[in-house]
Enzyme design. Structure first.
Site, PDB file in Angstrom:
ATOM      1  N   THR A 134      50.777   2.381   1.391  1.00 21.32           N
ATOM      2  CA  THR A 134      49.476   2.603   0.752  1.00 21.32           C
ATOM      3  C   THR A 134      49.212   4.051   0.362  1.00 21.32           C
ATOM      4  OG1 THR A 134      48.484   2.899   2.949  1.00 21.32           O
ATOM      5  CG2 THR A 134      48.463   0.670   2.030  1.00 21.32           C
ATOM      6  N   GLU A 135      50.221   4.906   0.426  1.00 22.41           N
ATOM      7  CA  GLU A 135      50.008   6.344   0.218  1.00 22.41           C
ATOM      8  C   GLU A 135      49.327   6.675  -1.103  1.00 22.41           C
ATOM      9  OE1 GLU A 135      53.410   6.104   3.217  1.00 22.41           O
ATOM     10  OE2 GLU A 135      52.654   4.952   1.511  1.00 22.41           O
ATOM     11  N   VAL A 136      49.709   5.981  -2.195  1.00 18.88           N
ATOM     12  CA  VAL A 136      49.129   6.331  -3.497  1.00 18.88           C
ATOM     13  C   VAL A 136      47.629   6.092  -3.541  1.00 18.88           C
ATOM     14  CG1 VAL A 136      51.266   5.999  -4.797  1.00 18.88           C
ATOM     15  CG2 VAL A 136      49.721   4.051  -4.459  1.00 18.88           C
TER      16      VAL A 136
END
Length: 261
Positions: A134-136
């Protein structure tokens, strides 16, 4: 006296390592990362035949400790790179460990938490667990994790997961090849015990050699990939989008992204 950040116990041939920050959803602080590295190193001197990595409480790991990440804003690029390198080294330690390492995913494994599972040799997850890179969604990049994700599933799947940042249930993770098995929560420990018994039937030397070959026969050097990724991770931390994304997450509000340049 505070409890250790990684709980260690032996059950038959299995050395259990439990991430022990349940109040922080087992977020990967610098101290926890180092405690994990120490625990994996110690396991090499044990009589265990495999390692099971799990999380205390209801979450396996929520990934990077965003409060710690925010505190690193004033640090230099070199300091951020060293901090990123520590996580890269932990994931390398897991993949290069002479013992088989099983991710016993007892709950959600998000961002760096999913990265931990990707570095393990096998992943067994309970029904109801969620995975996600989920980094983006907070303006960050899954630089270090990509080294392991690209070795686990096809590039089209990597693009789907890493570019959308979507979460996926354990059943879909199984279908995509991200994990090996799904079991009910009450059966997780028994399944790990059964796998430990399987490894007990195998040659420890042959397993260690096979793991080395898997690393060496990959498409590129994992060490080189992780060095480049740690630098990219550090650079991403300093972007305005990442700083806004972290602030928004901690404040529990939607991020206000700057318009593209």
């Amino acid at each position: 006296m505070s409890e250790p950040l990684v709980l260690v116990r032996d059950e038959g041939p299995v050395r259990w390592l439990t991430l022990n920050r349940p109040d922080q959803r087992n977020a990967l602080s610098g101290d926890l990362v180092q405690a994990c590295r120490d625990a994996f190193a110690d396991a090499q001197e044990s009589s265990a035949r495999c390692i099971a990595l799990t999380g205390a409480g209801k979450v396996f790991s929520s990934g990077a400790d965003l409060k710690a990440l925010k505190a690193m804003r004033a640090a230099s690029l070199e300091e951020n790179t060293a901090d990123s390198r520590a996580l890269a080294d932990l994931l390398y330690d897991i993949q290069a460990h002479p013992l088989p390492v099983i991710a016993a995913v007892n709950g959600h494994a998000i961002a760096g938490g999913s990265g931990l599972t990707a570095a393990c040799d096998l992943t067994v997850a309970v029904e109801g667990a969620l995975f996600g890179f989920t980094e983006v969604r907070i303006g960050f990049v899954p630089a270090i994790v990509l080294n392991f994700l690209l070795r686990t599933v096809g590039e089209k799947t990597v693009r789907d997961l890493a570019l959308t940042g979507r979460r996926l249930p354990a059943g879909e993770a199984l279908a995509l090849g991200l994990i090996n098995e799904v079991c009910d929560a009450g059966g997780l420990a028994a399944r790990i015990a059964a796998l430990g018994a399987e490894f007990q039937r195998c040659s420890p030397e042959a397993i260690a050699h096979t793991k080395r070959l898997i690393l060496e026969l990959g498409p590129q050097s994992l060490r080189d990939g992780l060095t480049a990724a740690a630098r990219a991770n550090a650079e991403a931390r300093r972007t305005s989008d990442c700083q806004e994304g972290v602030d928004a997450f901690l404040a529990k509000r939607p991020p206000r992204w700057a318009p593209p340049a």
